[in-house]
Design an enzyme around this catalytic site. Structure first.
Site, short mmCIF file in Angstrom:
data_model
loop_
_atom_site.label_atom_id
_atom_site.label_comp_id
_atom_site.label_asym_id
_atom_site.label_seq_id
_atom_site.Cartn_x
_atom_site.Cartn_y
_atom_site.Cartn_z
N CYS A 1 -6.53 1.71 5.24
CA CYS A 1 -7.08 0.42 5.68
C CYS A 1 -6.55 0.12 7.08
O CYS A 1 -5.63 0.79 7.57
CB CYS A 1 -6.70 -0.68 4.70
N HIS B 1 0.82 -1.21 0.00
CA HIS B 1 0.00 0.00 0.00
C HIS B 1 0.86 1.27 0.00
O HIS B 1 2.02 1.25 0.42
CB HIS B 1 -0.93 0.00 1.21
N CYS C 1 -2.72 -0.56 7.32
CA CYS C 1 -1.93 0.67 7.26
C CYS C 1 -2.08 1.51 8.52
O CYS C 1 -1.11 2.12 8.99
CB CYS C 1 -2.31 1.48 6.02
N GLU D 1 0.75 3.97 1.86
CA GLU D 1 1.21 4.37 3.19
C GLU D 1 2.40 3.51 3.63
O GLU D 1 3.37 4.01 4.19
CB GLU D 1 0.08 4.21 4.22
#
Length: 149
Positions: free
Chosen positions: A106, A78, A109, A80
């Site tokens: 999410c 992801h 993260c 992040e």
């Protein structure tokens, strides 16, 4: 000519970063900032040196996994996570920083952002993850929605 606010400036950067994403489902970008200075950026895509999802296909799509579920089935990292990893690779502390993200994070993260010491999350678009919302409600992280116009 109107000068953009800091929020607009950094969120536009996050959207620009998201254009590098190789994800077939959702293009996400992140920018970590402290004292109005960019520390790192990240976008979602396959791990470094591995084939992109554009080449391999999307397992989550093939299995018809709904958005926000079964994150472990995704081969991508992801945005992040990549921003935090980039900071670690280059020895840059993100403690006390703000992260600008094109989408609400999410739960995976959020846990990483908590442990990395991020103090503020600014996001543009919604992403439904009830656990992420719950975790953030129990934390000291300031969460703000900033919509680009």
């Amino acid at each position: 000519m109107k000068r953009p606010s800091n929020d607009q400036y950094f969120m536009e950067m996050a959207h620009l970063v998201s254009k590098r994403s190789t994800c077939l489902r959702r293009k996400v970008g992140a920018v970590i900032v402290i004292d109005k200075r960019v520390l790192t950026t990240g976008y979602n895509g396959a791990p470094k040196g591995l084939p992109h999802c554009e080449e391999t296909g999307c397992l989550r799509e093939q299995l018809q996994v709904p958005s926000g579920e079964r994150h472990e089935l995704c081969r991508g990292v992801h945005a992040e996570q990549n921003a935090i990893i980039q900071a670690a690779v280059f020895g840059v502390s993100v403690k006390g920083a703000t992260i600008y993200i094109t989408n609400y994070p999410c739960s995976v993260c959020v846990k990483m952002l908590l442990n990395a010491g991020i103090s503020e999350i600014v996001y543009d678009e919604e992403y439904k993850d009830d656990l992420a919302i719950e975790l953030l409600s129990q934390s000291d992280i300031l969460v703000r929605n900033f919509k680009l116009k």
